[in-house]
Enzyme design. Structure first.
Site, PDB file in Angstrom:
ATOM      1  N   SER A   1       1.456 -50.389 -14.359  1.00  0.00           N
ATOM      2  CA  SER A   1       2.017 -49.393 -13.444  1.00  0.00           C
ATOM      3  C   SER A   1       1.304 -48.048 -13.575  1.00  0.00           C
ATOM      4  O   SER A   1       1.201 -47.302 -12.616  1.00  0.00           O
ATOM      5  CB  SER A   1       3.514 -49.193 -13.681  1.00  0.00           C
ATOM      6  OG  SER A   1       4.011 -50.079 -14.631  1.00  0.00           O
TER       7      SER A   1
ATOM      8  N   SER B   1      -1.774 -47.783 -15.456  1.00  0.00           N
ATOM      9  CA  SER B   1      -3.102 -47.966 -16.029  1.00  0.00           C
ATOM     10  C   SER B   1      -3.833 -49.160 -15.431  1.00  0.00           C
ATOM     11  O   SER B   1      -3.216 -50.043 -14.832  1.00  0.00           O
ATOM     12  CB  SER B   1      -2.974 -48.178 -17.534  1.00  0.00           C
ATOM     13  OG  SER B   1      -2.245 -49.369 -17.790  1.00  0.00           O
TER      14      SER B   1
ATOM     15  N   LYS C   1      -8.865 -49.171 -21.332  1.00  0.00           N
ATOM     16  CA  LYS C   1      -7.611 -48.926 -20.607  1.00  0.00           C
ATOM     17  C   LYS C   1      -7.671 -47.508 -20.063  1.00  0.00           C
ATOM     18  O   LYS C   1      -7.807 -46.554 -20.825  1.00  0.00           O
ATOM     19  CB  LYS C   1      -6.422 -49.107 -21.555  1.00  0.00           C
ATOM     20  CG  LYS C   1      -5.067 -48.962 -20.889  1.00  0.00           C
ATOM     21  CD  LYS C   1      -3.955 -49.462 -21.798  1.00  0.00           C
ATOM     22  CE  LYS C   1      -2.600 -49.412 -21.127  1.00  0.00           C
ATOM     23  NZ  LYS C   1      -1.576 -50.115 -21.918  1.00  0.00           N
TER      24      LYS C   1
ATOM     25  N   ALA D   1     -10.699 -59.012 -25.151  1.00  0.00           N
ATOM     26  CA  ALA D   1     -10.216 -60.367 -25.425  1.00  0.00           C
ATOM     27  C   ALA D   1     -10.552 -61.205 -24.204  1.00  0.00           C
ATOM     28  O   ALA D   1      -9.798 -61.223 -23.232  1.00  0.00           O
ATOM     29  CB  ALA D   1      -8.718 -60.350 -25.704  1.00  0.00           C
TER      30      ALA D   1
ATOM     31  N   GLU E   1      -4.712 -64.317 -21.266  1.00  0.00           N
ATOM     32  CA  GLU E   1      -3.394 -64.220 -21.904  1.00  0.00           C
ATOM     33  C   GLU E   1      -2.912 -65.588 -22.404  1.00  0.00           C
ATOM     34  O   GLU E   1      -3.178 -66.609 -21.764  1.00  0.00           O
ATOM     35  CB  GLU E   1      -2.372 -63.701 -20.884  1.00  0.00           C
ATOM     36  CG  GLU E   1      -2.715 -62.335 -20.324  1.00  0.00           C
ATOM     37  CD  GLU E   1      -1.823 -61.944 -19.132  1.00  0.00           C
ATOM     38  OE1 GLU E   1      -0.982 -62.780 -18.704  1.00  0.00           O
ATOM     39  OE2 GLU E   1      -1.981 -60.820 -18.635  1.00  0.00           O
TER      40      GLU E   1
ATOM     41  N   ASP F   1       7.765 -55.346 -27.119  1.00  0.00           N
ATOM     42  CA  ASP F   1       7.451 -56.033 -25.864  1.00  0.00           C
ATOM     43  C   ASP F   1       6.567 -57.248 -26.133  1.00  0.00           C
ATOM     44  O   ASP F   1       5.580 -57.494 -25.426  1.00  0.00           O
ATOM     45  CB  ASP F   1       6.809 -55.067 -24.863  1.00  0.00           C
ATOM     46  CG  ASP F   1       6.876 -55.574 -23.423  1.00  0.00           C
ATOM     47  OD1 ASP F   1       7.634 -56.542 -23.153  1.00  0.00           O
ATOM     48  OD2 ASP F   1       6.164 -55.020 -22.568  1.00  0.00           O
TER      49      ASP F   1
ATOM     50  N   LYS G   1       5.547 -60.831 -25.799  1.00  0.00           N
ATOM     51  CA  LYS G   1       5.683 -61.887 -24.787  1.00  0.00           C
ATOM     52  C   LYS G   1       4.290 -62.468 -24.565  1.00  0.00           C
ATOM     53  O   LYS G   1       3.290 -61.830 -24.910  1.00  0.00           O
ATOM     54  CB  LYS G   1       6.249 -61.316 -23.479  1.00  0.00           C
ATOM     55  CG  LYS G   1       5.440 -60.166 -22.897  1.00  0.00           C
ATOM     56  CD  LYS G   1       6.025 -59.703 -21.574  1.00  0.00           C
ATOM     57  CE  LYS G   1       5.310 -58.452 -21.075  1.00  0.00           C
ATOM     58  NZ  LYS G   1       5.805 -58.030 -19.758  1.00  0.00           N
TER      59      LYS G   1
ATOM     60  N   GLU H   1       2.343 -62.634 -22.158  1.00  0.00           N
ATOM     61  CA  GLU H   1       1.433 -61.784 -21.371  1.00  0.00           C
ATOM     62  C   GLU H   1       0.752 -60.728 -22.241  1.00  0.00           C
ATOM     63  O   GLU H   1      -0.316 -60.218 -21.892  1.00  0.00           O
ATOM     64  CB  GLU H   1       2.195 -61.057 -20.254  1.00  0.00           C
ATOM     65  CG  GLU H   1       2.720 -61.960 -19.144  1.00  0.00           C
ATOM     66  CD  GLU H   1       4.120 -62.512 -19.428  1.00  0.00           C
ATOM     67  OE1 GLU H   1       4.478 -62.684 -20.620  1.00  0.00           O
ATOM     68  OE2 GLU H   1       4.844 -62.777 -18.460  1.00  0.00           O
TER      69      GLU H   1
ATOM     70  N   THR I   1      10.621 -56.304 -21.543  1.00  0.00           N
ATOM     71  CA  THR I   1      10.634 -57.225 -20.417  1.00  0.00           C
ATOM     72  C   THR I   1      11.935 -58.015 -20.485  1.00  0.00           C
ATOM     73  O   THR I   1      12.301 -58.500 -21.552  1.00  0.00           O
ATOM     74  CB  THR I   1       9.410 -58.162 -20.503  1.00  0.00           C
ATOM     75  OG1 THR I   1       8.245 -57.356 -20.588  1.00  0.00           O
ATOM     76  CG2 THR I   1       9.328 -59.084 -19.303  1.00  0.00           C
TER      77      THR I   1
HETATM   78  N1  ADE Z   1      -6.312 -57.094 -20.298  1.00  0.00           N
HETATM   79  C1  ADE Z   1      -5.597 -56.111 -20.842  1.00  0.00           C
HETATM   80  N2  ADE Z   1      -6.111 -55.745 -22.018  1.00  0.00           N
HETATM   81  C2  ADE Z   1      -7.189 -56.517 -22.226  1.00  0.00           C
HETATM   82  C3  ADE Z   1      -8.130 -56.644 -23.280  1.00  0.00           C
HETATM   83  N3  ADE Z   1      -8.073 -55.866 -24.356  1.00  0.00           N
HETATM   84  N4  ADE Z   1      -9.082 -57.577 -23.166  1.00  0.00           N
HETATM   85  C4  ADE Z   1      -9.112 -58.352 -22.080  1.00  0.00           C
HETATM   86  N5  ADE Z   1      -8.270 -58.296 -21.069  1.00  0.00           N
HETATM   87  C5  ADE Z   1      -7.310 -57.382 -21.139  1.00  0.00           C
END
Ligand code: ADE
Length: 318
Positions: free
Chosen positions: A44, A46, A63, A114, A118, A157, A159, A161, A203
């Site tokens: 929301s 970022s 981010k 990453a 998820e 939080d 979860k 996701e 959530t």
């Molecule tokens: N989405 C949100 N954060 C992330 C991250 N650190 N690496 C990959 N995808 C993402």
């Protein structure tokens, strides 16, 4: 003009500074130090963007937070907590915060990338997980949560996701935007919001019953969510699903959920000890032996807690 003799800079110093690993390069980073790629996610307040450090070629997830939007919606406190909580963390199972910087419009948090998405998507594609895989991800999540709690933080939080997968399919917990700091004795820090002014964070599906009763949310709230995630890996869905947040809250308050028939009994016993309405009676709480009581549950029988699981090969899902 007088010929000014250039100071003969020692060649070693120049070489050192050209080295991307020189400590000086580790400190400040700014918007222009990165090449930006595709968007990885949208929140929301970022956006997360894949980025590459021009000096080192190392990939990150950046981010980007919109300052005006954050101020307008009174979220400054959460943005600060996220930065402060993340910067305390030093664990392979948690995204590392490397640098923060800002420009006129935005704040930027440079995080571990990453690249495998998820845990949520993995569950969608592959659930129900076999017991070996469930045990593996549960153990990684438990160790990351133990680290978060040891640093005096509750995530609030947890979860699927917010559990990301790195290039080797190990977990990286992200999104500390709902986190809270604790005093040493698992109490909220003085000056934190209390009573009716406590606002809903997290959530709906994973929220702890104590939060719904307007009681303080402590470490035990993360162990509740941990129980929800274990349930979800083995069944494919979260335990308390409903059409609206209100109906989800009703189910949570009444502990209204059902195990599928095929659910492994030893995992059922673990989940039943985690999804307990009273936090002081929930596995993981201090009174019941803390995190060690979870590690010693029969669900983890035969699992070697001394090995470094984050250095092992992740199980291959069928
Ligand atoms: N989405 C949100 N954060 C992330 C991250 N650190 N690496 C990959 N995808 C993402």
């Amino acid at each position: 003009t007088l010929p000014i003799k250039q100071p003969t800079s020692s060649s070693t110093a120049v070489t050192d500074l050209d080295d991307p690993n020189h400590p000086l390069h580790h400190h400040r980073r700014t918007v222009n130090d990165f090449e930006y790629g595709h968007a990885l996610g949208e929140g929301s307040y970022s956006t997360v963007i894949a980025a590459k450090d021009k000096k080192t070629d190392k990939q990150y997830a950046i981010k980007k937070l919109d300052k005006a939007h954050i101020v307008k919606n009174d979220k400054v406190k959460y943005v600060m907590i996220e930065r402060d909580a993340l910067s305390r963390m030093n664990h392979l199972g948690i995204v590392k915060l490397y640098w923060t910087f800002r420009d006129n419009r935005s704040l930027y948090y440079v995080l571990d990338l990453a690249p495998n998405g998820e845990l949520y998507s993995l569950i969608r594609r592959k659930a129900p997980f076999d017991m070996e895989t469930t045990r593996f991800y549960a153990a990684e999540l438990l160790l990351a949560l133990e680290h978060i709690h040891d640093k005096g933080v509750v995530h609030r939080d947890i979860k699927p996701e917010n559990i990301l997968l790195d290039d080797n399919m190990h977990i990286k917990i992200t999104d500390f935007g709902s986190a809270k700091f604790l005093e040493q004795d698992n109490k909220p820090v003085a000056g934190g919001t209390t009573g009716s002014s406590r606002s809903f964070v997290g959530t709906a599906e994973y929220v702890s019953p104590e939060l719904l009763r307007s009681e303080p949310t402590l470490k035990e709230a993360d162990w509740w969510a941990f129980g929800c995630v274990v349930f979800q890996m083995l069944s494919g869905k979260s335990p308390f699903k409903a059409a609206t947040d209100y109906l989800i809250f009703q189910k949570i308050k009444n502990l209204e959920y059902e195990f599928p028939d095929a659910f492994p009994p030893v995992a059922k016993d673990l989940v039943q000890r985690l999804l307990v309405l009273a936090p002081e009676k929930r596995l993981g709480g201090e009174a019941l032996g803390g995190v060690d009581a979870i590690k010693n549950h029969a669900f983890f029988q035969g699992f070697d807690w001394q090995q470094d699981i984050f250095k092992q090969t992740a199980p291959e899902l069928a």
